[in-house]
Design a protein around this motif. Structure first.
Motif, PDB file in Angstrom:
ATOM      1  N   VAL A  46      65.698  30.454  16.775  1.00 28.97           N
ATOM      2  CA  VAL A  46      64.745  29.271  17.568  1.00 28.97           C
ATOM      3  C   VAL A  46      63.915  30.275  18.669  1.00 28.97           C
ATOM      4  O   VAL A  46      62.815  29.720  18.982  1.00 28.97           O
ATOM      5  CB  VAL A  46      65.732  28.590  18.400  1.00 28.97           C
ATOM      6  N   GLU A  47      64.485  31.321  19.064  1.00 35.58           N
ATOM      7  CA  GLU A  47      63.764  32.162  19.746  1.00 35.58           C
ATOM      8  C   GLU A  47      62.558  32.776  19.054  1.00 35.58           C
ATOM      9  O   GLU A  47      61.700  32.896  20.005  1.00 35.58           O
ATOM     10  CB  GLU A  47      64.648  33.109  20.332  1.00 35.58           C
ATOM     11  N   LYS A  48      62.578  32.876  17.943  1.00 39.96           N
ATOM     12  CA  LYS A  48      61.092  33.281  17.146  1.00 39.96           C
ATOM     13  C   LYS A  48      60.403  32.354  16.702  1.00 39.96           C
ATOM     14  O   LYS A  48      59.034  32.226  16.912  1.00 39.96           O
ATOM     15  CB  LYS A  48      61.624  34.249  16.101  1.00 39.96           C
ATOM     16  N   GLU A  49      61.015  31.060  16.245  1.00 36.21           N
ATOM     17  CA  GLU A  49      60.282  30.147  15.651  1.00 36.21           C
ATOM     18  C   GLU A  49      60.056  28.773  16.533  1.00 36.21           C
ATOM     19  O   GLU A  49      59.165  27.910  16.433  1.00 36.21           O
ATOM     20  CB  GLU A  49      60.765  29.743  14.361  1.00 36.21           C
ATOM     21  N   GLY A  50      60.761  28.652  17.514  1.00 32.68           N
ATOM     22  CA  GLY A  50      60.879  27.444  18.324  1.00 32.68           C
ATOM     23  C   GLY A  50      61.696  26.271  17.605  1.00 32.68           C
ATOM     24  O   GLY A  50      62.091  26.498  16.736  1.00 32.68           O
ATOM     25  N   GLN A  51      61.863  25.272  18.397  1.00 32.77           N
ATOM     26  CA  GLN A  51      62.611  24.251  17.995  1.00 32.77           C
ATOM     27  C   GLN A  51      61.916  23.381  16.913  1.00 32.77           C
ATOM     28  O   GLN A  51      60.569  23.296  16.928  1.00 32.77           O
ATOM     29  CB  GLN A  51      62.831  23.063  19.275  1.00 32.77           C
ATOM     30  N   LYS A  52      62.633  22.701  15.952  1.00 35.02           N
ATOM     31  CA  LYS A  52      62.082  22.052  14.961  1.00 35.02           C
ATOM     32  C   LYS A  52      63.065  20.489  15.018  1.00 35.02           C
ATOM     33  O   LYS A  52      64.232  20.789  15.229  1.00 35.02           O
ATOM     34  CB  LYS A  52      62.273  22.772  13.597  1.00 35.02           C
ATOM     35  N   ALA A  53      62.422  19.518  14.508  1.00 30.96           N
ATOM     36  CA  ALA A  53      63.002  18.413  14.608  1.00 30.96           C
ATOM     37  C   ALA A  53      63.826  18.276  13.354  1.00 30.96           C
ATOM     38  O   ALA A  53      63.636  18.948  12.115  1.00 30.96           O
ATOM     39  CB  ALA A  53      61.954  17.021  14.258  1.00 30.96           C
ATOM     40  N   ALA A  54      65.058  17.916  13.454  1.00 31.88           N
ATOM     41  CA  ALA A  54      65.903  17.575  12.196  1.00 31.88           C
ATOM     42  C   ALA A  54      65.224  16.691  11.110  1.00 31.88           C
ATOM     43  O   ALA A  54      64.456  16.091  11.394  1.00 31.88           O
ATOM     44  CB  ALA A  54      67.172  16.931  12.568  1.00 31.88           C
ATOM     45  N   GLY A  55      65.746  16.899   9.996  1.00 29.79           N
ATOM     46  CA  GLY A  55      65.523  16.331   8.658  1.00 29.79           C
ATOM     47  C   GLY A  55      65.685  15.208   8.885  1.00 29.79           C
ATOM     48  O   GLY A  55      66.297  14.417   9.719  1.00 29.79           O
ATOM     49  N   PRO A  56      65.190  14.160   7.730  1.00 32.96           N
ATOM     50  CA  PRO A  56      65.439  12.702   7.784  1.00 32.96           C
ATOM     51  C   PRO A  56      67.148  12.477   7.603  1.00 32.96           C
ATOM     52  O   PRO A  56      67.837  13.098   7.154  1.00 32.96           O
ATOM     53  CB  PRO A  56      65.128  11.991   6.635  1.00 32.96           C
ATOM     54  N   SER A  57      67.384  11.368   8.761  1.00 37.91           N
ATOM     55  CA  SER A  57      69.010  11.090   8.796  1.00 37.91           C
ATOM     56  C   SER A  57      69.290  10.167   7.779  1.00 37.91           C
ATOM     57  O   SER A  57      70.164   9.199   8.249  1.00 37.91           O
ATOM     58  CB  SER A  57      69.202  10.932  10.113  1.00 37.91           C
TER      59      SER A  57
END
Length: 592
Positions: free
Chosen positions: A574-585
């Motif tokens: 996350v420090e390198k790429e940033g936050q991402k939304a979780a996949g479909p739930s």
């Protein structure tokens, strides 16, 4: 009314405490029958053997369905197990969720012929983490060692670490670990971050059980499906759910009506198709998902008074490795965070809002994701606006959450069915189909797993089809008291936190000055030393394995190493790429 809720809560806990230390208790029609098959039957009071051939039957039809004997007596089939003569019990299960799949595995291991009818076209990874408390882990271990070991490989412990209630206004924002003593009353420098801590580890140790934790729902379902397929490769039929049924009478089974119009026969139909159950709709004469005009009633379920927003983020806090889950309390709402493994923190924000107060897309639990009410609205900012003046710890969690990952659900549950059985002839309900409950104790899935185990054990002791109806009523009798207590406590946990709790009183500031603040303050020692120990001791009192001390210690030690490794990898990513939304739930990719 609020004082009455508190009183009733105390009475329920007293009842649960007293109970805590007591012993706990698809083939389609018209398919050709085998060319030659011996069928054991009970005719009147006598055991007989008949030979069934294609197109012919003696004292019963070729498929082993009970019919009238030559003397007018009703004849029934003997039901066998691997070590007992008779044919396998034929089970149809509506719904392939956690409860339905667990029931399928339990019954397949007993030698039953089981088919699960699931509405989704194919299995797809959906859903967030599900909590398994110590009682559910004991049941999984008793069902199957391989199942338990595979679940533990994907498990994240929370109950081994500090869990409890934090002051949503006074927590200093640094995620520090402090005590929960009353010393802040006379020492203005003493921290008041923690209000009270839960005795999860102590209560698990009381019975020698594995500790509470979470597992991702897709991982759990995948494990259950694979374990079932080892016993019956075609056990699950997708894309054709159960819509209704017709009982054929005592010992004669049930006609199960599917969505495509076909009918399959079974000895027993198990309704495990969730809160908007089609099987329950037929049994209790309800209309599926029909709501009252004010949305406070829906298919026999009652709106709890609360809507919940949920989100997930990867976040390394100073207390990440020391805390499992935290409940931040304050005026008219509460906010929950939990470590769910791989560096992830899942959060829930509970608000007392009218039903239908739609902001975020809905989902989880297999329902379909619908569009956001206002696509331009930043849902994280909206939730932050409802927590103005609260601790920066909540703001830090929210600020690190991708707004597009936020979901919302109105919470419904049902009153306990104390005066109406879960069984109707050869049909029975289990899990959320009959006792959906508020998520506060994390016992919804746990109670469904207990249901599955008890139902399988009860049916395994049933020796003839004549006794099936009695066995299903026996299952209801075994489960109704315990499940009703857990339902009641789950609902009251929300009611008390929002209606009777507030920021606790302190002599050093003006944050808690209402009558509820004083009440919350005086509840602290009672909660810490009586109510919470009794509550968790009762929840964990159902443990069919008995003590598992050595296994629990070994699993915890092994998990700590893996947990640290995967979390640190996630933090670095996350420090390198940033936050991402979780996949479909949900079952998005599995729609027909």
């Amino acid at each position: 009314m609020k004082f009455l809720s508190v009183a009733v809560y105390s009475v329920a806990l007293a009842a649960s405490t007293a109970s805590a230390f007591l012993p706990s208790s698809g083939n389609t029609k018209n398919v050709a029958a085998p060319a030659f098959r011996p069928v054991n039957r009970i005719v009147g009071d006598h055991l007989s053997m008949s030979t069934a051939t294609n197109g012919e039957a003696t004292n019963g039809d070729a498929n082993g369905v009970a019919t009238n004997g030559a003397n007018g007596d009703v004849d029934y089939d003997l039901l066998g197990l691997p070590a007992r003569p008779g044919r396998p019990l034929k089970i149809a299960i509506a719904g392939g969720g956690v409860g339905g799949l667990t029931a399928a595995l339990c019954m397949l291991k007993k030698g039953f012929d089981v088919t699960v009818y699931e509405k989704t076209a194919a299995f797809a990874r959906f859903g967030g983490p599900i909590q398994f408390a110590s009682n559910a882990l004991s049941v999984l271990k008793e069902i199957d060692d391989d199942l338990f070991n595979r679940v533990m490989e994907k498990f994240t412990y929370t109950g081994t670490r500090t869990c409890g209630i934090k002051d949503g206004l006074r927590a200093d924002g640094s995620f520090r670990m402090t005590g929960d003593s009353l010393s802040y009353l006379w020492d203005p420098e003493a921290p008041a971050d923690w209000f009270v801590k839960f005795p999860l580890k102590q209560c698990a140790d009381l019975y020698g059980l594995p500790y509470t934790g979470v597992i991702d729902r897709p991982d759990l379902q995948e494990i259950l499906i694979e374990e079932c397929r080892k016993l019956k490769p075609d056990f699950i039929q997708n894309g054709n759910p159960v819509e209704s049924y017709e009982n054929r009478g005592k010992g004669k089974g049930v006609d199960v009506k599917l969505a495509d119009g076909s009918i399959v026969d079974a000895d027993v139909l198990v309704g495990s198709d969730g809160i908007w159950s089609a099987v329950r709709a037929k049994m209790y004469n309800e209309e599926i998902k029909k709501s009252s005009t004010d949305l406070k009633r829906r298919q026999g379920c009652t709106y709890s008074g609360y809507t919940v927003f949920a989100g997930e983020t990867v976040l390394k806090t100073d207390d990440y490795y020391e805390t499992g889950y935290k409940v931040y309390i304050g005026p008219q709402r509460y906010f929950v965070t939990s470590d769910v493994g791989d560096g992830r923190v899942q959060w829930y924000a509970f608000f007392a809002l009218p039903p239908g107060t739609k902001k975020a897309p809905s989902g989880w639990g297999g329902s379909e994701r619908d569009e956001q009410a206002d696509p331009e609205e930043n849902l994280v900012d909206y939730i932050k606006s409802l927590h103005q003046g609260w601790t920066d710890e909540i703001m830090t969690v929210l600020d690190s959450t991708p707004p597009e990952s936020v979901e919302q659900r109105d919470l419904y549950d049902r009153s306990p069915e104390l005066f109406r059985s879960w069984a109707d002839g050869n049909v029975v309900l289990m899990g959320d189909a009959v006792h959906p409950m508020m998520p506060n104790l994390g016992q919804g899935g746990c109670q469904a797993i207990e249901d599955a185990y008890v139902l399988a054990e009860t049916l395994a002791a049933t020796k003839t089809t004549a006794k099936i109806e009695d066995s299903l009523q026996d299952f209801y009798n075994k489960r109704i008291i315990r499940v009703s207590i857990v339902q009641f406590l789950s609902r009251l946990a929300s009611d008390l936190i929002i209606n009777a709790f507030d920021t606790p009183w302190s002599p050093h500031d003006n944050l808690g000055k209402s009558w509820k603040s004083y009440l919350t303050f005086f509840w602290k020692p009672l909660l810490q030393y009586a109510i919470f120990p009794a509550q968790f001791a009762y929840l964990y009192s159902f443990h069919p394995t008995g003590r598992m001390d050595e296994i629990s210690e070994e699993l915890e030690a092994r998990w700590k190493v893996e947990h640290f490794k995967t979390a640190e990898e996630a933090f670095e990513r996350v420090e390198k790429e940033g936050q991402k939304a979780a996949g479909p739930s949900f079952f998005e990719s599995a729609k027909v």
